[in-house]
Design a protein around this motif. Sequence first.
Motif, PDB file in Angstrom:
ATOM      1  N   PRO A  24       0.803  -1.235   0.000  1.00  0.00           N
ATOM      2  CA  PRO A  24       0.000   0.000   0.000  1.00  0.00           C
ATOM      3  C   PRO A  24       0.827   1.272   0.000  1.00  0.00           C
ATOM      4  N   GLY A  25       1.923   1.288   0.776  1.00  0.00           N
ATOM      5  CA  GLY A  25       2.744   2.488   0.858  1.00  0.00           C
ATOM      6  C   GLY A  25       4.221   2.157   0.870  1.00  0.00           C
ATOM      7  N   LEU A  26       4.984   2.864   0.061  1.00  0.00           N
ATOM      8  CA  LEU A  26       6.427   2.624  -0.061  1.00  0.00           C
ATOM      9  C   LEU A  26       7.140   3.963  -0.094  1.00  0.00           C
ATOM     10  N   ALA A  27       8.130   4.139   0.801  1.00  0.00           N
ATOM     11  CA  ALA A  27       8.906   5.374   0.870  1.00  0.00           C
ATOM     12  C   ALA A  27      10.378   5.038   0.711  1.00  0.00           C
ATOM     13  N   VAL A  28      11.059   5.758  -0.169  1.00  0.00           N
ATOM     14  CA  VAL A  28      12.449   5.473  -0.512  1.00  0.00           C
ATOM     15  C   VAL A  28      13.265   6.761  -0.459  1.00  0.00           C
ATOM     16  N   GLY A  29      14.475   6.660   0.053  1.00  0.00           N
ATOM     17  CA  GLY A  29      15.401   7.788   0.059  1.00  0.00           C
ATOM     18  C   GLY A  29      16.772   7.339  -0.389  1.00  0.00           C
ATOM     19  N   GLY A 205       0.687  -0.916   9.212  1.00  0.00           N
ATOM     20  CA  GLY A 205       1.099  -2.177   8.624  1.00  0.00           C
ATOM     21  C   GLY A 205      -0.084  -2.976   8.105  1.00  0.00           C
ATOM     22  N   HIS A 206       0.197  -3.860   7.168  1.00  0.00           N
ATOM     23  CA  HIS A 206      -0.826  -4.740   6.595  1.00  0.00           C
ATOM     24  C   HIS A 206      -0.267  -6.153   6.482  1.00  0.00           C
ATOM     25  N   ASN A 207      -1.106  -7.142   6.746  1.00  0.00           N
ATOM     26  CA  ASN A 207      -0.773  -8.545   6.530  1.00  0.00           C
ATOM     27  C   ASN A 207      -1.798  -9.164   5.595  1.00  0.00           C
ATOM     28  N   ARG A 208      -1.354 -10.180   4.878  1.00  0.00           N
ATOM     29  CA  ARG A 208      -2.225 -10.808   3.884  1.00  0.00           C
ATOM     30  C   ARG A 208      -2.933 -12.013   4.489  1.00  0.00           C
ATOM     31  N   ASP A 209      -4.263 -12.033   4.359  1.00  0.00           N
ATOM     32  CA  ASP A 209      -5.056 -13.174   4.816  1.00  0.00           C
ATOM     33  C   ASP A 209      -4.823 -14.381   3.920  1.00  0.00           C
ATOM     34  N   GLU A 210      -5.344 -15.539   4.360  1.00  0.00           N
ATOM     35  CA  GLU A 210      -5.212 -16.747   3.557  1.00  0.00           C
ATOM     36  C   GLU A 210      -5.870 -16.604   2.190  1.00  0.00           C
ATOM     37  N   ASP A 211      -6.881 -15.728   2.104  1.00  0.00           N
ATOM     38  CA  ASP A 211      -7.545 -15.517   0.814  1.00  0.00           C
ATOM     39  C   ASP A 211      -6.843 -14.467  -0.038  1.00  0.00           C
ATOM     40  N   GLY A 212      -5.687 -13.965   0.454  1.00  0.00           N
ATOM     41  CA  GLY A 212      -4.902 -13.016  -0.327  1.00  0.00           C
ATOM     42  C   GLY A 212      -5.237 -11.563  -0.116  1.00  0.00           C
ATOM     43  N   VAL A 213      -6.217 -11.264   0.728  1.00  0.00           N
ATOM     44  CA  VAL A 213      -6.631  -9.881   0.963  1.00  0.00           C
ATOM     45  C   VAL A 213      -5.784  -9.265   2.077  1.00  0.00           C
ATOM     46  N   LEU A 214      -5.305  -8.039   1.838  1.00  0.00           N
ATOM     47  CA  LEU A 214      -4.546  -7.331   2.859  1.00  0.00           C
ATOM     48  C   LEU A 214      -5.485  -6.804   3.940  1.00  0.00           C
ATOM     49  N   ARG A 215      -5.078  -6.951   5.207  1.00  0.00           N
ATOM     50  CA  ARG A 215      -5.837  -6.394   6.316  1.00  0.00           C
ATOM     51  C   ARG A 215      -4.882  -5.614   7.203  1.00  0.00           C
ATOM     52  N   ASP A 317      30.241   7.181  -0.156  1.00  0.00           N
ATOM     53  CA  ASP A 317      29.403   8.197   0.505  1.00  0.00           C
ATOM     54  C   ASP A 317      27.959   8.109   0.022  1.00  0.00           C
ATOM     55  N   PHE A 318      27.432   6.903   0.079  1.00  0.00           N
ATOM     56  CA  PHE A 318      26.147   6.596  -0.546  1.00  0.00           C
ATOM     57  C   PHE A 318      25.276   5.820   0.430  1.00  0.00           C
ATOM     58  N   ALA A 319      23.966   6.032   0.359  1.00  0.00           N
ATOM     59  CA  ALA A 319      23.041   5.276   1.201  1.00  0.00           C
ATOM     60  C   ALA A 319      21.685   5.181   0.524  1.00  0.00           C
ATOM     61  N   VAL A 320      20.945   4.126   0.886  1.00  0.00           N
ATOM     62  CA  VAL A 320      19.577   3.966   0.415  1.00  0.00           C
ATOM     63  C   VAL A 320      18.724   3.454   1.563  1.00  0.00           C
ATOM     64  N   VAL A 321      17.495   3.952   1.639  1.00  0.00           N
ATOM     65  CA  VAL A 321      16.515   3.547   2.637  1.00  0.00           C
ATOM     66  C   VAL A 321      15.238   3.154   1.905  1.00  0.00           C
ATOM     67  N   SER A 322      14.617   2.072   2.348  1.00  0.00           N
ATOM     68  CA  SER A 322      13.325   1.688   1.790  1.00  0.00           C
ATOM     69  C   SER A 322      12.430   1.208   2.916  1.00  0.00           C
ATOM     70  N   LEU A 323      11.218   1.774   2.999  1.00  0.00           N
ATOM     71  CA  LEU A 323      10.245   1.437   4.035  1.00  0.00           C
ATOM     72  C   LEU A 323       8.940   1.033   3.360  1.00  0.00           C
ATOM     73  N   ALA A 324       8.410  -0.133   3.750  1.00  0.00           N
ATOM     74  CA  ALA A 324       7.199  -0.669   3.118  1.00  0.00           C
ATOM     75  C   ALA A 324       6.229  -1.148   4.187  1.00  0.00           C
ATOM     76  N   ASN A 325       4.935  -0.980   3.939  1.00  0.00           N
ATOM     77  CA  ASN A 325       3.941  -1.287   4.973  1.00  0.00           C
ATOM     78  C   ASN A 325       3.032  -2.458   4.623  1.00  0.00           C
ATOM     79  N   ALA A 326       3.642  -3.580   4.178  1.00  0.00           N
ATOM     80  CA  ALA A 326       2.871  -4.806   3.953  1.00  0.00           C
ATOM     81  C   ALA A 326       3.775  -5.999   4.139  1.00  0.00           C
ATOM     82  N   GLY A 327       3.206  -7.066   4.708  1.00  0.00           N
ATOM     83  CA  GLY A 327       3.956  -8.292   4.884  1.00  0.00           C
ATOM     84  C   GLY A 327       3.194  -9.471   4.285  1.00  0.00           C
ATOM     85  N   PRO A 328       3.905 -10.478   3.762  1.00  0.00           N
ATOM     86  CA  PRO A 328       5.371 -10.548   3.778  1.00  0.00           C
ATOM     87  C   PRO A 328       6.044  -9.889   2.592  1.00  0.00           C
ATOM     88  N   GLU A 329       5.260  -9.305   1.676  1.00  0.00           N
ATOM     89  CA  GLU A 329       5.829  -8.807   0.426  1.00  0.00           C
ATOM     90  C   GLU A 329       6.723  -7.588   0.620  1.00  0.00           C
TER      91      GLU A 329
END
Length: 462
Positions: A24-29, A205-215, A317-329
């Motif tokens: 649902p949401g992904l933030a990258v720097g 955060g979101h997790n996927r049910d057995e039927d594949g729907v995020l909750r 002198d380099f860095a990357v950050v990635s934050l995601a709000n769904a599991g396990p994907e």
Amino acid sequence: MTQEPSQEQLSAFVAAAAEEFDVPGLAVGVLVNGREVFAQHGVTGRDNPLPVDRHTVFPVASVTKTFTATALVRLAAEGRVDLDAPVRRYVPELALANERTTAGITVLNLLNHTAGLDWNLVDDDGEDGSLAGFVTRMSELPLIAAPGERASYSQAGYNLAGRVVEKVTGLPFERALAELVLEPVGLTDTVFDAEEVMVRRFAIGHNRDEDGVLRVARPWKAFRPGTRGNNPGGGAASTVADLLRWAAFHLGDGAGVLPAAALHRMREQTVELRASTLGDGFGIGWFLRGAGGLRTIGHGGSGNGQFAELLIAPDRDFAVVSLANAGPEGYPCNQSVVRWVLEHYLGVVEQDPEPVPYDEARAREVAGRYEIDAMNLDIATDGRRLTLAVGIKPEIRAASAADMPPDYPAAAMGFLTGDGDEYILTEGGLKGQRGFFSRDADGAVTGVDLAGRLFGRAARNG
């Protein structure tokens, strides 16, 4: 020389990754040539959506360990802690399952995961949720090795390290960490308390049910509300903007917080890791890894439906950050972001190694159940392929008043070596994870390392 991608190209990839992995949401720097570049896609939560931006707060789970380690390195630089001293010098009430182990563990053993402690204590809603309360229960924690004998990733070790901070400073861990690290570095949106989070825009955060729907994942953080005992190992929440500032601090000279030599010592290897996705070794608070010939330090984190990844390349002198709000994907999503950024900004291409052909004899040798205190790991073979499944123990799930993340269903794995000791997962939410099997003096398989944690063998297949 690699041509730096445009803002539009980065944004397009981030959007495509979020859509591919249904996050649902992904933030990258990205920190490159002293500049910060940000890209984000999606929303804070599907039930009450707000656009994700660089200042959206995500639980960063185990990335917190880098803050805790830096605080202790500062205390050491100030002469208030000796990293090579026994933990008992600072926490005299410490009592583990074995007195010799209790007396032998040093502060550095906690910071580089060589204390021989199992992963963590299982939370009990009826227990004291403070760090002091956590330490009083550590005699219940299984011991997996003598101090310094081997590396095994331990949340409990970092929580004990947080108690060292409390005892030395006389302050609650969260306040001490703010004074020692967060405030001097300028991490204004890195917080622990829900009261601090709720006045900022934050991701759900979101997790996927057995039927594949995020909750929606509940609780918001991985540990039950009011539990401070796990904060040093994984309780912080932060933003891509703050984490890039954190990366810049570790690329610098200490900025008056601690001497450059002490800061840079954190990225020097203190113990080697074998066949681990986490890296080639531990420094102090950092995983050390070679990525396509590039030397990197970093740390990831996984909570309840939330995943974080921070990677730093000191030589560039380099860095990357990635934050995601769904599991396990969220995990493979973050990995795909990091790989794309390394390739398109630095020309570094990473590829997973290919497993060797299936060997039924080796497969049957390792098949069976393995466990830590809260989770079971099941390896099985059907005569054609080997699979690995990880799940929270049913009795732990049943006893918890809070929702827990879903289990990882059986996913294909393959051996990386002819002796069958090293492996890689080739599908599923843990795709790309590497590890190895441990053996006793007679050659019998006794355990398996996954994500840096040692799961002991609980049963043998007939």
